[in-house]
Design a protein around this motif. Structure first.
Motif, PDB file in Angstrom:
ATOM      1  N   LYS A   1       0.836  -1.208   0.000  1.00  0.00           N
ATOM      2  CA  LYS A   1       0.000   0.000   0.000  1.00  0.00           C
ATOM      3  C   LYS A   1       0.869   1.256   0.000  1.00  0.00           C
ATOM      4  CE  LYS A   1      -3.671  -2.265   2.556  1.00  0.00           C
ATOM      5  NZ  LYS A   1      -4.360  -2.349   3.850  1.00  0.00           N
ATOM      6  N   GLU A   2       1.974   1.216   0.762  1.00  0.00           N
ATOM      7  CA  GLU A   2       2.900   2.357   0.785  1.00  0.00           C
ATOM      8  C   GLU A   2       3.467   2.615  -0.607  1.00  0.00           C
ATOM      9  OE1 GLU A   2       5.811   1.358   3.777  1.00  0.00           O
ATOM     10  OE2 GLU A   2       4.285   1.357   5.368  1.00  0.00           O
ATOM     11  N   VAL A   3       3.806   1.548  -1.314  1.00  0.00           N
ATOM     12  CA  VAL A   3       4.335   1.700  -2.674  1.00  0.00           C
ATOM     13  C   VAL A   3       3.278   2.334  -3.576  1.00  0.00           C
ATOM     14  CG1 VAL A   3       5.061   0.434  -4.745  1.00  0.00           C
ATOM     15  CG2 VAL A   3       6.094  -0.095  -2.534  1.00  0.00           C
ATOM     16  N   LEU A   4       2.038   1.877  -3.489  1.00  0.00           N
ATOM     17  CA  LEU A   4       0.975   2.474  -4.310  1.00  0.00           C
ATOM     18  C   LEU A   4       0.804   3.957  -3.986  1.00  0.00           C
ATOM     19  CD1 LEU A   4      -1.842  -0.223  -4.496  1.00  0.00           C
ATOM     20  CD2 LEU A   4      -0.164   0.400  -6.246  1.00  0.00           C
ATOM     21  N   ASN A   5       0.970   4.317  -2.715  1.00  0.00           N
ATOM     22  CA  ASN A   5       0.858   5.723  -2.313  1.00  0.00           C
ATOM     23  C   ASN A   5       1.969   6.584  -2.917  1.00  0.00           C
ATOM     24  OD1 ASN A   5      -1.515   5.467  -0.872  1.00  0.00           O
ATOM     25  ND2 ASN A   5      -0.468   5.025   1.047  1.00  0.00           N
ATOM     26  N   GLU A   6       3.088   5.957  -3.253  1.00  0.00           N
ATOM     27  CA  GLU A   6       4.192   6.676  -3.914  1.00  0.00           C
ATOM     28  C   GLU A   6       3.843   7.008  -5.367  1.00  0.00           C
ATOM     29  OE1 GLU A   6       7.979   4.623  -3.766  1.00  0.00           O
ATOM     30  OE2 GLU A   6       7.572   3.939  -1.718  1.00  0.00           O
ATOM     31  N   LYS A   7       2.832   6.337  -5.899  1.00  0.00           N
ATOM     32  CA  LYS A   7       2.393   6.504  -7.285  1.00  0.00           C
ATOM     33  C   LYS A   7       3.539   6.317  -8.300  1.00  0.00           C
ATOM     34  CE  LYS A   7      -1.499   9.569  -6.181  1.00  0.00           C
ATOM     35  NZ  LYS A   7      -2.145   8.598  -5.396  1.00  0.00           N
ATOM     36  N   PRO A   8       4.220   5.156  -8.221  1.00  0.00           N
ATOM     37  CA  PRO A   8       5.322   4.926  -9.177  1.00  0.00           C
ATOM     38  C   PRO A   8       4.796   4.769 -10.599  1.00  0.00           C
ATOM     39  CG  PRO A   8       4.807   2.901  -8.007  1.00  0.00           C
ATOM     40  CD  PRO A   8       3.960   3.982  -7.386  1.00  0.00           C
ATOM     41  N   ASP A   9       5.634   5.112 -11.568  1.00  0.00           N
ATOM     42  CA  ASP A   9       5.277   4.934 -12.983  1.00  0.00           C
ATOM     43  C   ASP A   9       5.302   3.459 -13.362  1.00  0.00           C
ATOM     44  OD1 ASP A   9       4.957   7.654 -13.410  1.00  0.00           O
ATOM     45  OD2 ASP A   9       7.073   7.924 -13.934  1.00  0.00           O
ATOM     46  N   ASN A  10       6.187   2.717 -12.714  1.00  0.00           N
ATOM     47  CA  ASN A  10       6.280   1.275 -12.936  1.00  0.00           C
ATOM     48  C   ASN A  10       7.033   0.646 -11.770  1.00  0.00           C
ATOM     49  OD1 ASN A  10       8.983   1.819 -13.404  1.00  0.00           O
ATOM     50  ND2 ASN A  10       8.822   1.630 -15.599  1.00  0.00           N
ATOM     51  N   ILE A  11       7.013  -0.661 -11.727  1.00  0.00           N
ATOM     52  CA  ILE A  11       7.781  -1.406 -10.727  1.00  0.00           C
ATOM     53  C   ILE A  11       8.653  -2.375 -11.501  1.00  0.00           C
ATOM     54  CG2 ILE A  11       7.689  -3.035  -8.809  1.00  0.00           C
ATOM     55  CD1 ILE A  11       5.011  -1.827  -8.002  1.00  0.00           C
ATOM     56  N   THR A  12       9.941  -2.309 -11.232  1.00  0.00           N
ATOM     57  CA  THR A  12      10.912  -3.190 -11.891  1.00  0.00           C
ATOM     58  C   THR A  12      11.730  -3.888 -10.818  1.00  0.00           C
ATOM     59  OG1 THR A  12      12.593  -1.476 -11.932  1.00  0.00           O
ATOM     60  CG2 THR A  12      11.118  -1.596 -13.857  1.00  0.00           C
ATOM     61  N   SER A  13      12.564  -4.804 -11.229  1.00  0.00           N
ATOM     62  CA  SER A  13      13.476  -5.458 -10.293  1.00  0.00           C
ATOM     63  C   SER A  13      14.370  -4.415  -9.632  1.00  0.00           C
ATOM     64  CB  SER A  13      14.342  -6.491 -11.021  1.00  0.00           C
ATOM     65  OG  SER A  13      13.524  -7.451 -11.626  1.00  0.00           O
ATOM     66  N   GLN A  14      14.788  -3.422 -10.406  1.00  0.00           N
ATOM     67  CA  GLN A  14      15.632  -2.344  -9.883  1.00  0.00           C
ATOM     68  C   GLN A  14      14.898  -1.571  -8.789  1.00  0.00           C
ATOM     69  OE1 GLN A  14      18.716  -2.568 -11.031  1.00  0.00           O
ATOM     70  NE2 GLN A  14      19.220  -1.174  -9.387  1.00  0.00           N
ATOM     71  N   PHE A  15      13.613  -1.346  -8.954  1.00  0.00           N
ATOM     72  CA  PHE A  15      12.775  -0.673  -7.953  1.00  0.00           C
ATOM     73  C   PHE A  15      12.719  -1.514  -6.672  1.00  0.00           C
ATOM     74  CE2 PHE A  15       8.749   0.027  -5.824  1.00  0.00           C
ATOM     75  CZ  PHE A  15       8.551   1.398  -5.878  1.00  0.00           C
ATOM     76  N   LEU A  16      12.562  -2.825  -6.825  1.00  0.00           N
ATOM     77  CA  LEU A  16      12.384  -3.716  -5.672  1.00  0.00           C
ATOM     78  C   LEU A  16      13.668  -3.973  -4.897  1.00  0.00           C
ATOM     79  CD1 LEU A  16       9.982  -6.358  -7.267  1.00  0.00           C
ATOM     80  CD2 LEU A  16       9.373  -4.418  -5.785  1.00  0.00           C
ATOM     81  N   ILE A  17      14.801  -3.679  -5.496  1.00  0.00           N
ATOM     82  CA  ILE A  17      16.091  -3.959  -4.872  1.00  0.00           C
ATOM     83  C   ILE A  17      16.267  -3.167  -3.569  1.00  0.00           C
ATOM     84  CG2 ILE A  17      17.712  -2.298  -5.897  1.00  0.00           C
ATOM     85  CD1 ILE A  17      18.243  -6.022  -6.130  1.00  0.00           C
ATOM     86  N   ARG A  18      15.431  -2.147  -3.366  1.00  0.00           N
ATOM     87  CA  ARG A  18      15.497  -1.353  -2.140  1.00  0.00           C
ATOM     88  C   ARG A  18      15.125  -2.170  -0.898  1.00  0.00           C
ATOM     89  NH1 ARG A  18      10.293   2.737  -2.455  1.00  0.00           N
ATOM     90  NH2 ARG A  18      10.756   2.938  -4.649  1.00  0.00           N
ATOM     91  N   TYR A  19      14.468  -3.288  -1.095  1.00  0.00           N
ATOM     92  CA  TYR A  19      14.031  -4.134   0.015  1.00  0.00           C
ATOM     93  C   TYR A  19      15.027  -5.272   0.236  1.00  0.00           C
ATOM     94  CZ  TYR A  19       9.804  -1.522  -0.920  1.00  0.00           C
ATOM     95  OH  TYR A  19       8.918  -0.517  -1.143  1.00  0.00           O
ATOM     96  N   GLU A  20      15.522  -5.364   1.456  1.00  0.00           N
ATOM     97  CA  GLU A  20      16.550  -6.361   1.804  1.00  0.00           C
ATOM     98  C   GLU A  20      16.116  -7.787   1.461  1.00  0.00           C
ATOM     99  OE1 GLU A  20      20.234  -7.137   2.418  1.00  0.00           O
ATOM    100  OE2 GLU A  20      19.512  -5.095   2.651  1.00  0.00           O
ATOM    101  N   GLU A  21      14.854  -8.109   1.724  1.00  0.00           N
ATOM    102  CA  GLU A  21      14.360  -9.466   1.435  1.00  0.00           C
ATOM    103  C   GLU A  21      14.462  -9.764  -0.061  1.00  0.00           C
ATOM    104  OE1 GLU A  21      11.210  -7.583   4.255  1.00  0.00           O
ATOM    105  OE2 GLU A  21      12.640  -6.925   2.739  1.00  0.00           O
ATOM    106  N   PHE A  22      14.175  -8.750  -0.869  1.00  0.00           N
ATOM    107  CA  PHE A  22      14.245  -8.953  -2.309  1.00  0.00           C
ATOM    108  C   PHE A  22      15.686  -9.094  -2.758  1.00  0.00           C
ATOM    109  CE2 PHE A  22      14.407  -7.651  -6.760  1.00  0.00           C
ATOM    110  CZ  PHE A  22      13.479  -8.531  -7.300  1.00  0.00           C
ATOM    111  N   LYS A  23      16.575  -8.281  -2.177  1.00  0.00           N
ATOM    112  CA  LYS A  23      18.002  -8.378  -2.527  1.00  0.00           C
ATOM    113  C   LYS A  23      18.508  -9.804  -2.325  1.00  0.00           C
ATOM    114  CE  LYS A  23      19.854  -3.932  -1.460  1.00  0.00           C
ATOM    115  NZ  LYS A  23      20.661  -3.136  -0.559  1.00  0.00           N
ATOM    116  N   LYS A  24      18.140 -10.399  -1.195  1.00  0.00           N
ATOM    117  CA  LYS A  24      18.586 -11.762  -0.894  1.00  0.00           C
ATOM    118  C   LYS A  24      18.043 -12.748  -1.909  1.00  0.00           C
ATOM    119  CE  LYS A  24      19.071 -11.019   4.030  1.00  0.00           C
ATOM    120  NZ  LYS A  24      18.452 -11.200   5.348  1.00  0.00           N
ATOM    121  N   PHE A  25      16.813 -12.558  -2.322  1.00  0.00           N
ATOM    122  CA  PHE A  25      16.190 -13.427  -3.323  1.00  0.00           C
ATOM    123  C   PHE A  25      16.829 -13.226  -4.694  1.00  0.00           C
ATOM    124  CE2 PHE A  25      13.000 -13.093  -6.801  1.00  0.00           C
ATOM    125  CZ  PHE A  25      12.758 -14.432  -7.013  1.00  0.00           C
ATOM    126  N   TYR A  26      17.041 -11.973  -5.060  1.00  0.00           N
ATOM    127  CA  TYR A  26      17.510 -11.619  -6.396  1.00  0.00           C
ATOM    128  C   TYR A  26      18.963 -11.974  -6.587  1.00  0.00           C
ATOM    129  CZ  TYR A  26      17.309  -8.890 -10.721  1.00  0.00           C
ATOM    130  OH  TYR A  26      17.330  -8.474 -12.039  1.00  0.00           O
TER     131      TYR A  26
END
Length: 111
Positions: free
Chosen positions: A86-111
């Motif tokens: 919900k916080e991400v939607l509130n940011e009103k991003p133009d798109n979501i990419t892997s690069q966007f998600l890399i900000r989250y530690e859990e995703f970094k570990k997965f990626y």
């Protein structure tokens, strides 16, 4: 044209933005209409023949959103947005990419 999993991520998150549980099938059907896929595109299968290309890409999009903590999967085949989503939607991003998600530690570990 069948969109990439990255192009699917934001529309999928927006679909889940109503905070209700949705089945993966509901999401896939909604997104197919959203992307105006033809019947041929919906029926295009992976080389393995196990799954349609579009279904596969929606499921990969959901996996990436899940690994970043933006959605939860309370039961098999059921998705729901998280507070972080919900916080991400509130940011009103133009798109979501892997690069966007890399900000989250859990995703970094997965990626």
């Amino acid at each position: 044209m069948i969109p990439t999993y990255e192009k699917i991520m934001l529309p999928l998150l927006k679909f889940l933005g109503d905070s209700k549980e949705h089945t993966s099938r509901e999401a896939i059907d909604y997104l197919a209409k959203e992307f105006e896929l033809t019947e041929e595109e919906r029926k295009e299968f992976l080389r393995s023949g196990a799954q349609s290309v579009f279904d596969n890409r929606v499921r990969w999009a959901s996996t990436y959103l899940y690994k970043a903590g933006l959605i939860d999967k309370p039961r098999r085949g059921v998705w729901i947005i998280t507070e972080r989503g919900k916080e991400v939607l509130n940011e009103k991003p133009d798109n979501i990419t892997s690069q966007f998600l890399i900000r989250y530690e859990e995703f970094k570990k997965f990626y």
